[in-house]
Design a protein around this motif. Structure first.
Motif, short mmCIF file in Angstrom:
data_model
loop_
_atom_site.label_atom_id
_atom_site.label_comp_id
_atom_site.label_asym_id
_atom_site.label_seq_id
_atom_site.Cartn_x
_atom_site.Cartn_y
_atom_site.Cartn_z
N UNK A 29 13.23 -83.79 -97.51
CA UNK A 29 13.83 -82.85 -96.56
C UNK A 29 12.96 -81.61 -96.44
N UNK A 30 12.97 -81.02 -95.25
CA UNK A 30 12.23 -79.78 -95.00
C UNK A 30 13.15 -78.82 -94.26
N UNK A 31 13.13 -77.55 -94.67
CA UNK A 31 13.87 -76.51 -93.96
C UNK A 31 12.85 -75.59 -93.29
N UNK A 32 12.92 -75.52 -91.96
CA UNK A 32 12.00 -74.69 -91.18
C UNK A 32 12.67 -73.33 -90.94
N UNK A 33 12.04 -72.28 -91.45
CA UNK A 33 12.65 -70.95 -91.42
C UNK A 33 12.21 -70.15 -90.20
N UNK A 34 13.16 -69.49 -89.56
CA UNK A 34 12.87 -68.64 -88.41
C UNK A 34 12.15 -67.37 -88.83
N UNK A 35 11.27 -66.90 -87.96
CA UNK A 35 10.58 -65.64 -88.24
C UNK A 35 10.61 -64.70 -87.03
N UNK A 36 10.59 -65.28 -85.84
CA UNK A 36 10.65 -64.49 -84.60
C UNK A 36 11.74 -65.06 -83.70
N UNK A 37 12.14 -64.27 -82.72
CA UNK A 37 13.10 -64.76 -81.72
C UNK A 37 12.51 -65.98 -81.01
#
Length: 253
Positions: A32-40
């Motif tokens: 599993x991979x969690x892709x984290x938000x950084x910008x809108x």
């Protein structure tokens, strides 16, 4: 299986071969991979990745270096995005006094607002903190008590790590732990329980040795697990098994 609790496959560095790379994850032992938000701007890309790949989950948030572009109108979009099935956390959010791109009061304002939203939604938070140890700790103590959280890319003292662990938070450990000069992080790993550590890449950044300086990806996480196992005096299999359990508890998976 290995869980990468913090990646950025929405990053343009993956544009040339993103699909090919992500399709190789299962064979490489990445579950599993969690892709984290950084910008809108990253939000839509992350949602698309979670829709396209069954093993990908997402987090929605704005990095402290990018909060200058955040306003009430953009912030109002977050609750609906956080309601999507495969969006499982608020992040990455926090404080960054190293780059100091945004004024500290602006960083704190949006950090607290995003924490409050996470509490409303009963969701875990992914915390970015660089050169802002005291302010991050105070805000977490005041606004995130009892919440699930990971202190991502941990870079502070073992003493502070123990305090975060007491608060019920996880410590994110990535490629930096394999660097020769990472004595502080190695000490942290040695002193906190394995039950409080999660694996992460922060890819495309912070590739472990022997890939240091190159584009990072989740397939390199076994090097991180090996280093943790060596520090802890345990097996790589035990590190992978325990960090998977920790990651599932953190993200309610």
């Amino acid at each position: 299986m290995i869980i990468d609790t913090h990646a950025h496959y929405d990053d343009e560095q993956f544009d040339p071969d993103r699909n090919e790379l992500l399709k190789s994850m299962e064979a490489g032992g990445i579950g599993l991979i969690v892709d984290a938000g950084s910008t809108v701007a990253s939000w839509g890309k992350i949602v698309k990745l979670t829709e396209e790949y069954p093993f990908m989950y997402g987090a929605i948030g704005v990095h402290p270096d990018e909060v200058g572009s955040l306003d009430d109108e953009q912030f109002a979009r977050m609750p609906d995005l956080l309601d999507l099935d495969k969006i499982i956390a608020v992040g990455e959010i926090g404080l960054d006094y190293y780059w100091d791109k945004e004024k500290h009061d602006i960083q704190k304002k949006w950090f607290i607002r995003q924490l409050e939203l996470a509490r409303e939604k009963n969701m875990p938070v992914i915390i970015h903190s660089r050169e802002a140890a005291a302010d991050t700790f105070e805000i977490m103590k005041e606004h995130a008590a009892g919440m699930k959280a990971v202190i991502h890319c941990y870079s502070y003292s073992a003493e502070m790590a123990r305090e975060y662990v007491k608060m019920g938070y996880y410590i994110g450990v990535g490629g930096v732990v394999t660097f020769k000069n990472a004595k502080k992080l190695k000490q942290v790993v040695e002193e906190i329980p394995l039950e409080t550590i999660v694996l992460e890449t922060d890819c495309p950044y912070l590739a472990p040795v022997p890939y240091r300086g190159k584009r990072n990806c989740s397939l390199y996480l076994p090097y991180v697990a090996e280093q943790i196992a060596e520090i802890k005096g345990t097996t790589v299999e035990n590190v992978i098994q325990q960090t998977e359990k920790n990651s599932r508890e953190l993200y309610c998976l």
